[in-house]
Scaffold this active site. Structure first.
Site, PDB file in Angstrom:
ATOM      1  N   GLN A  37       0.827  -1.202   0.000  1.00  0.00           N
ATOM      2  CA  GLN A  37       0.000   0.000   0.000  1.00  0.00           C
ATOM      3  C   GLN A  37       0.863   1.255   0.000  1.00  0.00           C
ATOM      4  O   GLN A  37       2.078   1.207   0.209  1.00  0.00           O
ATOM      5  CB  GLN A  37      -0.928  -0.007   1.222  1.00  0.00           C
ATOM      6  N   HIS A  68      -9.057   3.149  19.254  1.00  0.00           N
ATOM      7  CA  HIS A  68      -8.255   2.114  19.910  1.00  0.00           C
ATOM      8  C   HIS A  68      -8.889   1.635  21.216  1.00  0.00           C
ATOM      9  O   HIS A  68      -8.855   0.436  21.528  1.00  0.00           O
ATOM     10  CB  HIS A  68      -6.837   2.637  20.155  1.00  0.00           C
ATOM     11  N   ASP A  92      -0.252  -0.060  13.533  1.00  0.00           N
ATOM     12  CA  ASP A  92       0.155   1.169  14.233  1.00  0.00           C
ATOM     13  C   ASP A  92       0.397   0.918  15.708  1.00  0.00           C
ATOM     14  O   ASP A  92       0.988   1.758  16.393  1.00  0.00           O
ATOM     15  CB  ASP A  92      -0.890   2.273  14.040  1.00  0.00           C
ATOM     16  N   ASP A 143       0.765 -12.675   6.810  1.00  0.00           N
ATOM     17  CA  ASP A 143      -0.623 -12.679   6.361  1.00  0.00           C
ATOM     18  C   ASP A 143      -1.502 -13.188   7.495  1.00  0.00           C
ATOM     19  O   ASP A 143      -1.375 -14.350   7.922  1.00  0.00           O
ATOM     20  CB  ASP A 143      -0.731 -13.591   5.131  1.00  0.00           C
ATOM     21  N   GLY A 144      -2.396 -12.330   8.001  1.00  0.00           N
ATOM     22  CA  GLY A 144      -3.232 -12.711   9.127  1.00  0.00           C
ATOM     23  C   GLY A 144      -4.181 -13.845   8.810  1.00  0.00           C
ATOM     24  O   GLY A 144      -4.480 -14.683   9.678  1.00  0.00           O
ATOM     25  N   ASP A 162      -8.396  -5.704  13.555  1.00  0.00           N
ATOM     26  CA  ASP A 162      -8.148  -4.256  13.474  1.00  0.00           C
ATOM     27  C   ASP A 162      -7.661  -3.961  12.060  1.00  0.00           C
ATOM     28  O   ASP A 162      -6.486  -3.752  11.813  1.00  0.00           O
ATOM     29  CB  ASP A 162      -7.104  -3.861  14.522  1.00  0.00           C
ATOM     30  N   SER A 163      -8.605  -3.948  11.123  1.00  0.00           N
ATOM     31  CA  SER A 163      -8.255  -3.884   9.710  1.00  0.00           C
ATOM     32  C   SER A 163      -8.600  -2.525   9.110  1.00  0.00           C
ATOM     33  O   SER A 163      -9.314  -1.712   9.700  1.00  0.00           O
ATOM     34  CB  SER A 163      -9.017  -4.971   8.942  1.00  0.00           C
TER      35      SER A 163
END
Length: 288
Positions: A37, A68, A92, A143-144, A162-163
């Site tokens: 990205q 959060h 993050d 890769d989750g 958390d995407s």
């Protein structure tokens, strides 16, 4: 979504709903293309630093605590005794920091596919990475979806998705097949939580479909919790909880009311209030 810029403003345009959000910027701090990205960081006049992925606002210094805290604490207080937590995404590291505020948590694994996001956070959002060296934290860059495939059955208490938005690298995280695999690796009594977009824009589409798919995946209970998020489209956001052999409408209210964590938004009253959906959202979910 699209974006536009001039010398003083960053603007994210949300074409499908005819809206936009702008922040006055003072400097561009980072502009890199990772393998996954386009990542940018700006200094803004009133919101501190701003993180942008593929033209979409991810977070700012000023208001990231809203997201959060609400993706972490409702899920952790809903579980009866969370010890093993997994975060998919969250590069993050702000969600990781919130999870690690819970002293009963013994281990947190965070899996984000793009290490560049964490590197940017370390440089420009140091408050978010303050708990990265906690001995209970494990950071993986992978890769989750594949990680979930390889995880043992019934090995996790709380799973946090958390995407980014359900396009590009995160698209697979909103699919029924993935949700079934998440159900498999949760213990009985386990709780899953997923960011679920704007209540105003997406109650009748993305959120309703996610709730349906969670039930199709085997989760017995589902709850969507809205909360304010000024920098996201419509200024309003949500997370959706799903419970495996547990009711996510119930949570440990006494512990939520008497914790000693230095939080800025989450309270027991905020949690209760978020569970009481406005009529237009209830109407959108009435045919589930």
């Amino acid at each position: 979504m699209s974006e536009c810029r001039d010398e003083q403003w960053f603007t994210e345009v949300f074409d499908s709903h005819g809206s936009a959000f702008s922040l006055k910027i003072t400097d561009k701090l980072l502009d890199v293309h990772s393998a996954y990205q386009h990542l940018e960081v700006y200094a803004t006049e009133t919101y501190g630093n701003l993180l942008v992925l593929d033209g979409c606002v991810m977070l700012t210094d000023r208001d990231n605590f809203l997201y959060h805290e609400m993706i972490a604490h409702p899920a952790l207080f809903t579980h009866q005794n969370p010890k093993r937590v997994v975060i998919i995404g969250g590069g993050d590291c702000g969600t990781l920091k919130e999870v690690l505020r819970h002293p009963g948590v013994e281990h947190v694994t965070q899996i984000d596919i793009d290490e560049e996001v964490t590197k940017a956070s370390e440089r420009f959002f140091p408050a978010l990475v303050a708990s990265n060296n906690d001995p209970r934290a494990e950071l993986l860059f992978d890769d989750g979806v594949k990680w979930v495939d390889n995880a043992p059955d019934e090995s996790i208490d709380v799973l946090i998705i958390d995407s980014t938005d359900p396009v590009g690298p995160a698209e697979g995280l909103f699919k029924t097949d993935f949700l079934k695999r998440c159900h498999r690796i949760l213990k009985n009594g386990g709780v899953m939580v997923q960011q679920s977009e704007s209540p105003l824009y997406h109650s009748g589409s993305i959120i309703r479909e996610l709730r349906h798919d969670m039930r199709e995946a085997g989760f017995e209970s589902v709850a969507t919790l809205p909360f304010p998020q000024p920098v996201y489209p419509s200024g309003w956001w949500s997370v959706t909880l799903a419970g495996k052999a547990t009711n996510v409408e119930n949570f440990r209210e006494q512990e939520a009311a008497h914790h000693d964590m230095p939080l800025e938004y989450y309270t027991v009253e905020a949690h209760r209030g978020a569970l009481s959906l406005p009529p237009f959202m209830r109407k959108s979910f009435a045919t589930e």
